[in-house]
Design an enzyme around this catalytic site. Structure first.
Site, PDB file in Angstrom:
ATOM      1  N   CYS A   1      87.224 115.385  22.302  1.00 15.36           N
ATOM      2  CA  CYS A   1      88.298 114.385  22.409  1.00 15.36           C
ATOM      3  C   CYS A   1      89.608 115.047  22.860  1.00 15.36           C
ATOM      4  O   CYS A   1      90.180 115.832  22.107  1.00 15.36           O
ATOM      5  CB  CYS A   1      88.422 113.708  21.044  1.00 15.36           C
ATOM      6  SG  CYS A   1      89.991 112.941  20.693  1.00 15.36           S
TER       7      CYS A   1
ATOM      8  N   CYS B   1      92.696 114.598  20.719  1.00 13.87           N
ATOM      9  CA  CYS B   1      92.555 115.350  19.461  1.00 13.87           C
ATOM     10  C   CYS B   1      93.085 116.769  19.637  1.00 13.87           C
ATOM     11  O   CYS B   1      93.691 117.327  18.724  1.00 13.87           O
ATOM     12  CB  CYS B   1      91.096 115.410  19.027  1.00 13.87           C
ATOM     13  SG  CYS B   1      90.388 113.799  18.661  1.00 13.87           S
TER      14      CYS B   1
END
Length: 105
Positions: free
Chosen positions: A30, A33
């Site tokens: 991600c 993230c």
């Protein structure tokens, strides 16, 4: 620094902490993230000792992600005495996140 840690039980981790625990639910694939990781380090430096930051890889702990209805990544959940008190989905700027946390500490 946010801690990647192994733990016996997530419940123990969030209930036995003397200070609120901010859990960063993330995944290695991600992109946002990865951005959040750097932001959390800066946030940690600003509010050191007032909140414990813990990272949970949703790929390794899918049941936890499911238990807390984590659908978007990153999702931050603030726990006080074992109870979720705030939830942030997506990336926030350092200042916004610090403000949000201070309001809840």
């Amino acid at each position: 620094m946010a801690v990647k840690q192994q733990f016996k039980s997530f419940a123990d981790l969030i209930q036995n902490s003397e200070i609120p625990v901010l859990v960063d639910f993330y995944a290695n694939w991600c992109g946002p993230c990865q951005m959040m990781a750097g932001i959390l380090e800066q946030v940690n430096a600003q509010i050191k000792g007032k909140v414990k930051i813990v990272k949970i890889d949703t790929e390794r702990y899918p049941q936890l992600a499911s238990d807390y209805s984590i659908h978007a990544l990153p999702t931050l959940v603030l726990f006080k005495q074992g109870q979720p008190t705030d939830r942030i989905e997506g990336v926030l700027a350092v200042e916004q996140l610090v403000q949000r946390l201070r309001a809840n500490l």
